[in-house]
Enzyme design. Structure first.
Site, PDB file in Angstrom:
ATOM      1  N   LYS A 120       0.830  -1.206   0.000  1.00  0.00           N
ATOM      2  CA  LYS A 120       0.000   0.000   0.000  1.00  0.00           C
ATOM      3  C   LYS A 120       0.868   1.260   0.000  1.00  0.00           C
ATOM      4  O   LYS A 120       0.650   2.171  -0.803  1.00  0.00           O
ATOM      5  CB  LYS A 120      -0.924   0.013   1.223  1.00  0.00           C
ATOM      6  CG  LYS A 120      -1.877   1.202   1.259  1.00  0.00           C
ATOM      7  CD  LYS A 120      -2.583   1.320   2.593  1.00  0.00           C
ATOM      8  CE  LYS A 120      -1.668   1.890   3.649  1.00  0.00           C
ATOM      9  NZ  LYS A 120      -2.361   2.176   4.930  1.00  0.00           N
ATOM     10  N   ASP A 138      -6.444   1.017   0.994  1.00  0.00           N
ATOM     11  CA  ASP A 138      -6.468   1.071   2.455  1.00  0.00           C
ATOM     12  C   ASP A 138      -7.864   0.662   2.924  1.00  0.00           C
ATOM     13  O   ASP A 138      -8.677   0.167   2.143  1.00  0.00           O
ATOM     14  CB  ASP A 138      -6.095   2.471   2.947  1.00  0.00           C
ATOM     15  CG  ASP A 138      -7.149   3.522   2.591  1.00  0.00           C
ATOM     16  OD1 ASP A 138      -8.082   3.216   1.816  1.00  0.00           O
ATOM     17  OD2 ASP A 138      -7.039   4.655   3.098  1.00  0.00           O
TER      18      ASP A 138
END
Length: 216
Positions: A120, A138
């Site tokens: 991420k 996320d």
């Protein structure tokens, strides 16, 4: 959800916010990298407050590494998990200096080799700092993608793969930011604000949240 609905969703996002970006405050790729590492399980607001004090003192890998863990902690102890994050940041700074000449690497593999940097975070850096098409999933993006039907998946990797496939090409560069902001301010976790949502009429979420009634 069919392709036409997806395209209309992102068309509306773009019309409302033509140039979306992260809410983290930064001026260099390195500052963004440190901010993103520190933002894990913390709010952007808390990270920005800490960075406003840290970056005037130290904002290069060499300067932050020179602080050491004990010197960095006072600057970031208002952020959750600050002890672990301090160790990761100092080690990341060491590796940046020793392996990359003090520069933030521009490949996913090199980024993910840094402590505290997962897929991420790497995607955020590639997209926001270096202008590459990448979607960092996320909790907000995972929730919005599943709830709306844009790209349902059982885990963040599956949602990321689906988004990269189904988001129209002309919207992929900014999709990450639009979805995060939508999840942060409108399609919130506990009670989505469907009455105040620009895509409510084409979203697949069925139990639409009604407008709250004012107390008498």
């Amino acid at each position: 959800m069919n392709p036409e609905k997806r395209r209309e969703i992102f068309r509306r996002f773009q019309a409302a916010n033509p140039h979306p970006t992260t809410e983290l405050e930064y001026t260099t790729p390195f500052e963004l990298l440190i901010a993103v590492i520190l933002s894990a399980q913390a709010t952007d607001v808390s990270v920005n407050k800490a960075m406003r004090k840290l970056f005037p003192v130290a904002n290069t890998p060499q300067q932050i590494h020179a602080l050491g863990v004990d010197g960095l902690i006072p600057h970031i102890q208002t952020i959750g998990l600050y002890r672990t994050k301090a160790k990761n940041v100092i080690e990341t700074c060491r590796l940046l200096v020793e392996r990359h000449g003090g520069e933030v690497p521009r490949t996913r593999e090199e980024l993910e080799a840094l402590p505290g940097v997962g897929r991420k975070t790497a995607n955020v850096i590639l997209n926001t700092a270096f202008g590459e098409i990448a979607i960092a999933v996320d909790t907000h993006i995972f929730r919005v993608s599943n709830r709306t039907g844009i790209a349902p998946g059982k885990n963040v990797e599956e949602v990321e793969r689906k988004l990269m496939k189904v988001v129209p090409p002309e919207y992929r560069m900014d999709a990450h930011h639009w979805l995060i902001l939508h999840g942060r301010y409108t399609c919130t976790a506990r009670s989505p604000q469907c009455w105040n949502c620009m895509i409510a009429d084409i979203c697949d979420y069925r139990p639409k949240t009604p407008r709250p009634t004012k107390a008498v």
